[in-house]
Design a protein around this motif. Structure first.
Motif, PDB file in Angstrom:
ATOM      1  N   ILE A   1      -7.056   4.260   5.997  1.00 37.36           N
ATOM      2  CA  ILE A   1      -5.869   5.032   6.396  1.00 37.36           C
ATOM      3  C   ILE A   1      -5.430   4.600   7.791  1.00 37.36           C
ATOM      4  O   ILE A   1      -6.236   4.510   8.714  1.00 37.36           O
ATOM      5  CB  ILE A   1      -6.162   6.544   6.383  1.00 37.36           C
ATOM      6  N   ARG A   2      -4.141   4.352   7.926  1.00 35.73           N
ATOM      7  CA  ARG A   2      -3.570   4.004   9.222  1.00 35.73           C
ATOM      8  C   ARG A   2      -2.333   4.870   9.463  1.00 35.73           C
ATOM      9  O   ARG A   2      -1.551   5.131   8.547  1.00 35.73           O
ATOM     10  CB  ARG A   2      -3.177   2.516   9.284  1.00 35.73           C
TER      11      ARG A   2
ATOM     12  N   PRO B   1       0.828  -1.206   0.000  1.00 39.20           N
ATOM     13  CA  PRO B   1       0.000   0.000   0.000  1.00 39.20           C
ATOM     14  C   PRO B   1       0.862   1.255   0.000  1.00 39.20           C
ATOM     15  O   PRO B   1       2.002   1.245   0.473  1.00 39.20           O
ATOM     16  CB  PRO B   1      -0.792  -0.117   1.314  1.00 39.20           C
ATOM     17  N   PRO B   2       0.343   2.358  -0.554  1.00 33.84           N
ATOM     18  CA  PRO B   2       1.108   3.603  -0.569  1.00 33.84           C
ATOM     19  C   PRO B   2       1.517   4.031   0.835  1.00 33.84           C
ATOM     20  O   PRO B   2       0.849   3.735   1.810  1.00 33.84           O
ATOM     21  CB  PRO B   2       0.126   4.602  -1.185  1.00 33.84           C
ATOM     22  N   LEU B   3       2.623   4.756   0.900  1.00 36.64           N
ATOM     23  CA  LEU B   3       3.168   5.188   2.188  1.00 36.64           C
ATOM     24  C   LEU B   3       3.693   6.603   2.054  1.00 36.64           C
ATOM     25  O   LEU B   3       4.402   6.928   1.108  1.00 36.64           O
ATOM     26  CB  LEU B   3       4.306   4.246   2.606  1.00 36.64           C
TER      27      LEU B   3
ATOM     28  N   LEU C   1      -2.702  15.159   6.328  1.00 35.53           N
ATOM     29  CA  LEU C   1      -2.852  14.357   5.120  1.00 35.53           C
ATOM     30  C   LEU C   1      -4.092  14.861   4.385  1.00 35.53           C
ATOM     31  O   LEU C   1      -5.161  15.010   4.983  1.00 35.53           O
ATOM     32  CB  LEU C   1      -3.029  12.884   5.471  1.00 35.53           C
ATOM     33  N   VAL C   2      -3.934  15.147   3.101  1.00 38.83           N
ATOM     34  CA  VAL C   2      -5.071  15.521   2.256  1.00 38.83           C
ATOM     35  C   VAL C   2      -5.189  14.473   1.163  1.00 38.83           C
ATOM     36  O   VAL C   2      -4.216  14.189   0.452  1.00 38.83           O
ATOM     37  CB  VAL C   2      -4.889  16.914   1.622  1.00 38.83           C
ATOM     38  N   MET C   3      -6.373  13.886   1.025  1.00 34.29           N
ATOM     39  CA  MET C   3      -6.618  12.896  -0.015  1.00 34.29           C
ATOM     40  C   MET C   3      -7.890  13.283  -0.758  1.00 34.29           C
ATOM     41  O   MET C   3      -8.893  13.639  -0.133  1.00 34.29           O
ATOM     42  CB  MET C   3      -6.735  11.493   0.589  1.00 34.29           C
ATOM     43  N   GLU C   4      -7.824  13.233  -2.087  1.00 36.44           N
ATOM     44  CA  GLU C   4      -8.975  13.634  -2.898  1.00 36.44           C
ATOM     45  C   GLU C   4      -9.274  12.615  -3.970  1.00 36.44           C
ATOM     46  O   GLU C   4      -8.365  12.081  -4.610  1.00 36.44           O
ATOM     47  CB  GLU C   4      -8.730  14.997  -3.548  1.00 36.44           C
ATOM     48  N   MET C   5     -10.565  12.361  -4.185  1.00 44.45           N
ATOM     49  CA  MET C   5     -11.039  11.605  -5.340  1.00 44.45           C
ATOM     50  C   MET C   5     -11.854  12.551  -6.193  1.00 44.45           C
ATOM     51  O   MET C   5     -12.702  13.291  -5.683  1.00 44.45           O
ATOM     52  CB  MET C   5     -11.906  10.422  -4.914  1.00 44.45           C
ATOM     53  N   SER C   6     -11.607  12.554  -7.512  1.00 41.89           N
ATOM     54  CA  SER C   6     -12.388  13.395  -8.408  1.00 41.89           C
ATOM     55  C   SER C   6     -12.758  12.616  -9.657  1.00 41.89           C
ATOM     56  O   SER C   6     -12.033  11.707 -10.078  1.00 41.89           O
ATOM     57  CB  SER C   6     -11.609  14.658  -8.795  1.00 41.89           C
TER      58      SER C   6
ATOM     59  N   ASP D   1       7.789  13.573   8.854  1.00 40.06           N
ATOM     60  CA  ASP D   1       8.686  13.630   9.999  1.00 40.06           C
ATOM     61  C   ASP D   1       8.675  12.303  10.745  1.00 40.06           C
ATOM     62  O   ASP D   1       9.159  11.309  10.244  1.00 40.06           O
ATOM     63  CB  ASP D   1       8.310  14.790  10.921  1.00 40.06           C
ATOM     64  N   ASP D   2       8.079  12.275  11.930  1.00 43.01           N
ATOM     65  CA  ASP D   2       8.098  11.061  12.746  1.00 43.01           C
ATOM     66  C   ASP D   2       6.821  10.234  12.593  1.00 43.01           C
ATOM     67  O   ASP D   2       6.583   9.318  13.379  1.00 43.01           O
ATOM     68  CB  ASP D   2       8.278  11.443  14.220  1.00 43.01           C
ATOM     69  N   ILE D   3       6.005  10.530  11.593  1.00 42.39           N
ATOM     70  CA  ILE D   3       4.741   9.807  11.400  1.00 42.39           C
ATOM     71  C   ILE D   3       4.712   9.190  10.002  1.00 42.39           C
ATOM     72  O   ILE D   3       5.077   9.831   9.027  1.00 42.39           O
ATOM     73  CB  ILE D   3       3.534  10.744  11.590  1.00 42.39           C
ATOM     74  N   GLN D   4       4.267   7.939   9.926  1.00 41.75           N
ATOM     75  CA  GLN D   4       4.059   7.266   8.655  1.00 41.75           C
ATOM     76  C   GLN D   4       2.561   7.141   8.400  1.00 41.75           C
ATOM     77  O   GLN D   4       1.792   6.898   9.327  1.00 41.75           O
ATOM     78  CB  GLN D   4       4.694   5.879   8.657  1.00 41.75           C
ATOM     79  N   VAL D   5       2.178   7.303   7.141  1.00 43.21           N
ATOM     80  CA  VAL D   5       0.770   7.210   6.747  1.00 43.21           C
ATOM     81  C   VAL D   5       0.635   6.118   5.702  1.00 43.21           C
ATOM     82  O   VAL D   5       1.329   6.137   4.684  1.00 43.21           O
ATOM     83  CB  VAL D   5       0.272   8.548   6.162  1.00 43.21           C
ATOM     84  N   ARG D   6      -0.235   5.167   5.955  1.00 42.29           N
ATOM     85  CA  ARG D   6      -0.496   4.091   5.001  1.00 42.29           C
ATOM     86  C   ARG D   6      -1.993   4.026   4.710  1.00 42.29           C
ATOM     87  O   ARG D   6      -2.805   4.381   5.553  1.00 42.29           O
ATOM     88  CB  ARG D   6      -0.039   2.732   5.549  1.00 42.29           C
TER      89      ARG D   6
END
Length: 232
Positions: free
Chosen positions: A215-216, A17-19, A189-194, A23-28
């Motif tokens: 999202i985790r 999955p995308p990552l 985190l900004v995520m968009e679907m269009s 800084d000190d935080i990971q977003v998956r």
């Protein structure tokens, strides 16, 4: 939003999955297999062309060279707009919905959060700012990863003359859902679907709801992070 077990049934995932790193935080998060990665971060032109060719082949299997080349060119011309929006990840879906060919794009980026005292204050500040714009539906929501803001509306987009039959620019309406997830380190985190194809709105918005539910957040040491104001 679906439960975690329902999510696993509804949307198969890429092997990795995308990552994103903040800084000190990971977003998956989990992307449906029907979405194909747009190489927005590829700096080598030859490799970008190769990857766009692969994208077109996967998105339009059996469609023929002309249609696949047209899609690859369209994606290539759209990369600048995605980069202008700060996209660090982007994906494209092409599918038939009730016999209508529909497309959707998802992108994700990290931006500075409003100057606020914490995640809860950032959520409220983002919601208030978007609400003042008065051009879309704004809601404060709770995702499994934490508190967030959704922003649902439409906008006018432009198709450049190189891609139209007349050679003239064409304006068209695009519908979108954007989700802001403030992080405790001052970024969001900004995520968009269009999608420009309203026939696919219900399908794409359902997929996107599942995606943002997946999202985790993780600390640098790999331990989970949940930023829910409701749980505080």
């Amino acid at each position: 939003m679906t439960s975690r077990s329902e999510l696993a049934k509804l949307i198969p995932t890429h092997p990795a999955p995308p990552l994103l790193h903040s800084d000190d935080i990971q977003v998956r998060w989990v992307m449906p297999e029907i979405f194909h990665d747009i190489p927005v971060q590829e700096t080598d032109d030859d490799e970008a062309v190769r990857l766009l060719g692969e994208l077109a082949e996967k998105a339009l299997p059996g469609a023929g060279d002309e249609a696949q080349t047209a899609l690859a060119v369209t994606c290539a011309l759209g990369v600048d707009d995605l980069l202008a929006a700060g996209a660090q990840y982007a994906g494209l879906c092409v599918t038939a919905v009730d016999d209508t060919l529909c497309t959707a794009t998802v992108f994700a980026t990290l931006v500075d959060s409003p100057d606020a005292g914490g995640v809860g204050d950032a959520v409220k500040a983002i919601a208030e700012h978007l609400d003042k714009l008065g051009d879309a539906e704004v809601s404060e929501i709770e995702l499994p990863c934490g508190s967030a803001v959704s922003y649902i509306g439409s906008r006018d987009d432009k198709l450049i003359g190189e891609l139209t039959d007349t050679g003239e620019e064409l304006m068209f309406e695009t519908w979108y859902i954007r989700v802001y997830v403030p992080l405790p380190n001052g970024t969001s985190l900004v995520m968009e679907m269009s999608t420009p194809t309203m026939a696919g709105w219900e399908t794409f918005s359902t997929m996107f709801g599942n995606t943002v539910s997946s999202i985790r957040l993780f600390h640098a040491d790999g331990t989970p992070l949940i930023t829910s104001v409701a749980a505080a």
